[in-house]
Design a protein around this motif. Structure first.
Motif: not given
Length: 376
Positions: A61-70, A88-92, A122-127, A343-347
């Motif tokens: 329920a965080n803004p971008t849909g994961s705990f990473k926002d904290r 810069i970041c590396a990311s899955t 779903g995640k790539l589309s956000q970035a 869940g919408l991270k990986d539909p």
């Protein structure tokens, strides 16, 4: 007067490395729901004869849909304070989505290195939509992180992976939030483990909380000061370097968010496990997918596959008899399961998994046909 939630930094400012000079970059993250899992509890009691109090911390329920926002709100705020222009970041997936969103808010450039073909769309589309400059490399997450580290060391670019200490500082606020919401510290915390920054952060948060001066603690806090939860962390079986005790060159799992072969916070995860007398164990992809569908269908919370590792861990430990001591006990243990992403991270995974449980029937547009299929 209604008070609007101010975001993680404003709410927990006294516990974070923030000064009056820090420009606060926030999307009003945090304050995520904690949901009592009554239906799951009933299913467990019926199948295993054991009563458990299970609470689901829904970080999706965080803004971008994961705990990473904290962690990202703190990392980007501090980067802004230091006059950084590029991060810069590396990311899955989840880190890239969060970094890109907060960089956009801060008017900073965001560079993302992802493993080619190994990130949920779903995640790539956000970035991409947040304006990140995305580079897909031939290799896995660990290769991408190595490159990101080298670039940040040689050029004026700030690394915002969990190697950045401000990320862990922000993520520890989830522990404070759980205590505020429940009024107690749980007996057990079950959670996924990938790069291991989250289990490290939660454990830091719990330890810091119990050592706070009494006047700063929330009024509901009534348990003994030295009580801490057992930290129960779960890696995917095909991506379990901490369990195996050595890095994995080519980690494999359906749960892309924890498909990591050499966790950056390895030592922190082991510290959390050892100090809390908890575990770092594995769950198979099959167990993950079963828990993934079970939770969504029973509790109405749609999670990404990696999040289901926490629920799969609870089920696994019920099966091996870990909780059998409570079968004849009057005490009902309190468990918090961390659901790390939406869940919408990986539909695509959701559609593929649901086919095993739900068949979509093609029928003519007639009421009588629908009623017949419903056997009413």
């Amino acid at each position: 007067m209604t008070r609007i939630w101010p975001g993680v930094i404003e709410h927990f400012k006294e516990f974070l490395p923030i000064s009056y000079k820090t420009p606060i970059i926030t999307l009003y993250e945090g304050n995520t729901p904690i949901v009592k899992a009554e239906n799951l509890e009933y299913k467990i009691e019926k199948e295993y004869g054991i009563k458990l109090n299970i609470y689901l911390k829904y970080e999706g329920a965080n803004p971008t849909g994961s705990f990473k926002d904290r962690g990202m709100t703190v990392a980007i705020s501090k980067a802004k304070e230091e006059n950084s222009k590029i991060i810069i970041c590396a990311s899955t997936g989840n880190t890239s989505a969060s970094a890109a969103a907060y960089a956009a808010k801060a008017n900073m450039r965001c560079v993302v290195l992802i493993p080619y073909g190994a990130i949920a769309l779903g995640k790539l589309s956000q970035a991409v939509m947040h304006g990140a400059e995305v580079f897909a490399i031939k290799g896995n997450f660990d290769d991408a992180l190595k490159l990101a580290k080298e670039i940040s060391q040689k050029y004026p670019i700030k690394l915002v992976n969990s190697l950045n200490p401000y990320r862990i500082e922000g993520q520890k606020t989830a522990s404070f939030e759980i205590i505020e919401q429940l009024g107690f510290i749980p007996d057990y915390q079950f959670m996924p483990v990938g790069n291991a920054g989250n289990i490290t952060a939660y454990w830091r948060g719990y330890k810091e909380f119990v050592n706070l001066p009494k006047e700063t603690k929330i009024k509901k806090f009534k348990v003994e000061d030295n009580k801490l939860p057992k930290m129960m962390g779960f890696q995917a079986k095909g991506a379990a370097p901490i369990v195996l005790g050595k890095p994995i060159k080519n980690p494999k799992t359906i749960a892309t968010a924890i498909r990591i072969g050499n966790p950056a916070s390895w030592k922190g995860a082991l510290q959390a496990k050892d100090e809390s007398k908890g575990v770092i164990d594995t769950v198979s992809d099959r167990e993950i997918l079963q828990a993934y569908y079970t939770l969504s269908s029973l509790e109405g919370l749609f999670i990404e596959p990696a999040s289901a590792a926490s629920i799969a861990g609870i089920i696994k430990y019920l099966k091996i008899g870990y909780f059998k001591k409570f079968k004849s006990s009057k005490y009902i243990p309190k468990i918090v399961a961390i659901l790390t992403g939406h869940g919408l991270k990986d539909p695509d995974c959701a559609i593929d998994t649901s086919k095993k449980y739900v068949k979509i029937k093609k029928i003519p547009p007639e009421i009588k046909t629908i009623i017949k299929e419903l056997k009413l």
